[in-house]
Design an enzyme around this catalytic site. Structure first.
Site, PDB file in Angstrom:
ATOM      1  N   ASP A  71     109.124  63.860 117.958  1.00 42.03           N
ATOM      2  CA  ASP A  71     107.674  63.992 117.831  1.00 42.03           C
ATOM      3  C   ASP A  71     107.074  62.768 117.149  1.00 42.03           C
ATOM      4  OD1 ASP A  71     108.738  64.591 115.336  1.00 42.03           O
ATOM      5  OD2 ASP A  71     108.044  66.657 115.319  1.00 42.03           O
ATOM      6  N   ASN A 130     105.570  77.269 109.511  1.00 42.17           N
ATOM      7  CA  ASN A 130     104.941  78.265 110.388  1.00 42.17           C
ATOM      8  C   ASN A 130     105.807  78.546 111.615  1.00 42.17           C
ATOM      9  OD1 ASN A 130     104.697  75.843 111.671  1.00 42.17           O
ATOM     10  ND2 ASN A 130     102.498  75.976 112.056  1.00 42.17           N
ATOM     11  N   HIS A 132     107.169  76.222 113.495  1.00 44.76           N
ATOM     12  CA  HIS A 132     107.090  75.204 114.554  1.00 44.76           C
ATOM     13  C   HIS A 132     108.426  74.492 114.718  1.00 44.76           C
ATOM     14  CE1 HIS A 132     105.478  71.808 111.658  1.00 44.76           C
ATOM     15  NE2 HIS A 132     106.784  71.765 111.723  1.00 44.76           N
ATOM     16  N   GLU A 137     103.423  73.931 117.823  1.00 41.04           N
ATOM     17  CA  GLU A 137     102.779  74.845 116.887  1.00 41.04           C
ATOM     18  C   GLU A 137     102.646  76.232 117.516  1.00 41.04           C
ATOM     19  OE1 GLU A 137     102.587  73.704 114.018  1.00 41.04           O
ATOM     20  OE2 GLU A 137     101.094  72.156 113.708  1.00 41.04           O
TER      21      GLU A 137
HETATM   22  C1  F6R Z   1     109.961  66.452 112.173  1.00 37.28           C
HETATM   23  C2  F6R Z   1     109.638  67.712 112.817  1.00 37.28           C
HETATM   24  C3  F6R Z   1     109.183  68.918 112.074  1.00 37.28           C
HETATM   25  C4  F6R Z   1     110.057  69.259 110.875  1.00 37.28           C
HETATM   26  C5  F6R Z   1     109.598  70.538 110.183  1.00 37.28           C
HETATM   27  C6  F6R Z   1     110.374  70.800 108.899  1.00 37.28           C
HETATM   28  O1  F6R Z   1     110.294  65.474 113.158  1.00 37.28           O
HETATM   29  O2  F6R Z   1     109.715  67.770 113.986  1.00 37.28           O
HETATM   30  O3  F6R Z   1     109.156  69.998 112.975  1.00 37.28           O
HETATM   31  O4  F6R Z   1     111.391  69.393 111.292  1.00 37.28           O
HETATM   32  O5  F6R Z   1     108.243  70.468 109.872  1.00 37.28           O
HETATM   33  O6  F6R Z   1     110.143  69.755 108.010  1.00 37.28           O
HETATM   34  P1  F6R Z   1     110.970  69.573 106.647  1.00 37.28           P
HETATM   35  O7  F6R Z   1     112.388  69.327 107.063  1.00 37.28           O
HETATM   36  O8  F6R Z   1     110.362  68.371 105.976  1.00 37.28           O
HETATM   37  O9  F6R Z   1     110.818  70.837 105.883  1.00 37.28           O
END
Ligand code: F6R
Length: 231
Positions: A71, A130, A132, A137
């Site tokens: 992403d 959430n 995702h 999302e």
């Molecule tokens: C990052 C991504 C996000 C994270 C998620 C958890 O490339 O795709 O989906 O994996 O938000 O983030 P952390 O690991 O910082 O809690």
């Protein structure tokens, strides 16, 4: 085994990193040309550091792996400190000596690049607060394609922790649920008490587009979590 997922609970985030690195190293040994969808975010960083340590020590070779971007924020240049592409290069591609990458810029060229690879062998994912995956999302159905979207207030808040004073861009592009769910193996990394409720829900509720991570239970899924996220 919980609801079709292989669940591996480790005492702390360092043990999580070792177990996750073991899992990834095993996949790479079985197929050195592994194509990997690579999450950034905080959770996988100790795992990537452990892989890098093994590569430096000559215990592991990852230079034939293909690293595929999961992403990106929209309108963020490569030299912007918030670039997720640069974060992937710094934390994964460069320390592991990886030479082949797929950058996520345009949905059509991205999908074509993944098709040319013969699909993804492994998706390494973090769990959004959430539910995702990447920036899929809620709600994101299983066939949600690679696309540009608006980030939810929850994701803007969780991503703010990465960038200090800098604002979080409001739009992003993400690999679609279709691509994530088609990966031949999925490794979901979850660390910290703040992820406990959403991890439970992802493993026990639905599966529902309202919690995109719950859709992973239809795939060959391994979850490596620490006790804080599970007990
Ligand atoms: C990052 C991504 C996000 C994270 C998620 C958890 O490339 O795709 O989906 O994996 O938000 O983030 P952390 O690991 O910082 O809690």
């Amino acid at each position: 085994m919980v609801s079709g997922a292989e669940l591996n609970i480790q005492p702390d985030s360092q043990a999580l990193a070792t177990a996750a690195a073991d899992f990834i190293a095993e996949q790479v040994r079985a197929n050195p040309d592994l194509s990997i969808l690579v999450a950034t975010g905080n959770t996988p960083m100790p795992t990537y550091a452990e892989l890098a340590r093994r590569v430096r020590a000559g215990e592991l070779e990852m230079n034939r792996v293909v690293a595929v971007q999961l992403d990106e924020y929209l309108g963020v240049a490569e030299d912007d400190p918030r670039s997720l592409w640069s974060w992937m290069l710094r934390s994964f591609v460069e320390p592991l000596g990886i030479r082949r990458t797929v950058k996520l810029e345009d949905p059509r060229t991205f999908e074509a690049a993944i098709a040319a690879l013969g699909g993804l062998d492994l998706a390494i994912l973090g769990l959004g607060p959430n539910g995702h995956l990447g920036f899929n999302e809620p709600p994101s159905p299983a066939d949600a394609p690679t696309r540009v979207l608006e980030l939810t207030p929850e994701s803007l808040a969780s991503n703010a922790a990465y960038w200090g004073e800098l604002p979080v861009p409001r739009q992003a592009i993400t690999a679609g649920m279709d691509i994530i769910l088609a990966a031949r193996k999925t490794l979901l990394l979850v660390s910290g008490a703040h992820k406990r409720a959403v991890l439970r829900s992802a493993l026990e509720d639905g599966p529902t587009p309202d919690l995109p991570a719950s859709l992973l239970r239809r795939t060959p899924l391994t979850v490596v979590a620490d006790e804080a996220a599970w007990v």
